[in-house]
Design a protein around this motif. Structure first.
Motif, short mmCIF file in Angstrom:
data_model
loop_
_atom_site.label_atom_id
_atom_site.label_comp_id
_atom_site.label_asym_id
_atom_site.label_seq_id
_atom_site.Cartn_x
_atom_site.Cartn_y
_atom_site.Cartn_z
N LEU A 272 15.31 28.18 24.20
CA LEU A 272 14.36 29.23 23.85
C LEU A 272 13.63 28.91 22.54
N THR A 273 14.34 28.32 21.60
CA THR A 273 13.70 27.92 20.34
C THR A 273 12.63 26.87 20.60
N LEU B 188 5.14 27.30 22.24
CA LEU B 188 4.13 28.35 22.35
C LEU B 188 3.39 28.55 21.03
N ASN B 189 4.15 28.50 19.93
CA ASN B 189 3.51 28.63 18.61
C ASN B 189 2.54 27.47 18.37
N SER B 190 2.92 26.28 18.75
CA SER B 190 2.03 25.12 18.60
C SER B 190 0.78 25.31 19.44
N LEU C 7 -0.51 28.16 20.38
CA LEU C 7 -1.33 29.19 19.74
C LEU C 7 -2.10 28.64 18.54
N ARG C 8 -1.48 27.76 17.78
CA ARG C 8 -2.17 27.14 16.64
C ARG C 8 -3.35 26.30 17.10
N VAL C 9 -3.13 25.55 18.18
CA VAL C 9 -4.22 24.72 18.72
C VAL C 9 -5.35 25.62 19.18
N MET C 10 -5.01 26.69 19.90
CA MET C 10 -6.05 27.62 20.38
C MET C 10 -6.76 28.28 19.20
N GLU C 11 -5.98 28.59 18.16
CA GLU C 11 -6.56 29.19 16.95
C GLU C 11 -7.56 28.24 16.30
N ASN C 12 -7.19 26.97 16.23
CA ASN C 12 -8.08 25.97 15.63
C ASN C 12 -9.35 25.76 16.47
N ALA D 92 -4.65 34.11 15.20
CA ALA D 92 -3.60 34.61 16.10
C ALA D 92 -2.36 35.07 15.34
N ASP D 93 -2.31 34.92 14.06
CA ASP D 93 -1.14 35.30 13.24
C ASP D 93 0.17 34.77 13.83
#
Length: 144
Positions: A89-90, A96-98, A100-105, A111-112
């Motif tokens: 899960l980690t 997923l966080n990575s 989201l960061r790519v999508m944010e960039n 996306a906080d």
């Protein structure tokens, strides 16, 4: 035949008293030996009963130890499964966080994305660990 010289009936009484004392002493010794044998037999019986009780207690302790060992193995196995699930899960969350960061960039939207706190990943190093109740009676540990 030879007969001991005695001074009349006085000598016969002395021998009779001596024989009577000897006979009484023999009877007393036999009775004492009988009582001693009975005490020894009783003591042996008591020891055999004690051995039986201790063997029964030992069997109960062995059964409790085996049961506790089985429970330990079961809990250890469950703990290993939970550790594996935590790692999986980690990894998913980090992926997923990575993403989201790519999508944010790429999109420029905020996306906080928060990082996973270490206390969640390693609860034994938490500044305020969860307090487990302390057992007051150690005998309760072996009650299954």
């Amino acid at each position: 035949m030879y007969q001991p010289v005695s001074s009349g009936s006085d000598g016969d009484v002395r021998y009779a008293n001596l024989d009577e004392r000897k006979r009484k002493r023999m009877i007393s010794n036999r009775e004492s030996a009988r009582r001693s044998r009975m005490r020894k037999q009783q003591h042996l019986g008591d020891l055999l009963n004690q051995v039986s009780k201790l063997q029964a207690e030992n069997s109960q302790f062995v059964a409790k130890i085996n049961s506790a060992s089985q429970m330990y193995v079961k809990v250890e196995s469950e703990n290993n499964v939970l550790r594996a699930q935590l790692m999986e899960l980690t990894d998913r969350l980090n992926s997923l966080n990575s993403l989201l960061r790519v999508m944010e960039n790429v999109s420029g939207l905020n996306a906080d994305v928060e990082e996973l706190p270490d206390a969640l990943l390693e609860p034994w190093q938490s500044p305020c660990p969860v307090q487990l109740p302390v057992m007051t009676n150690t005998a309760d540990m072996f009650q299954f």
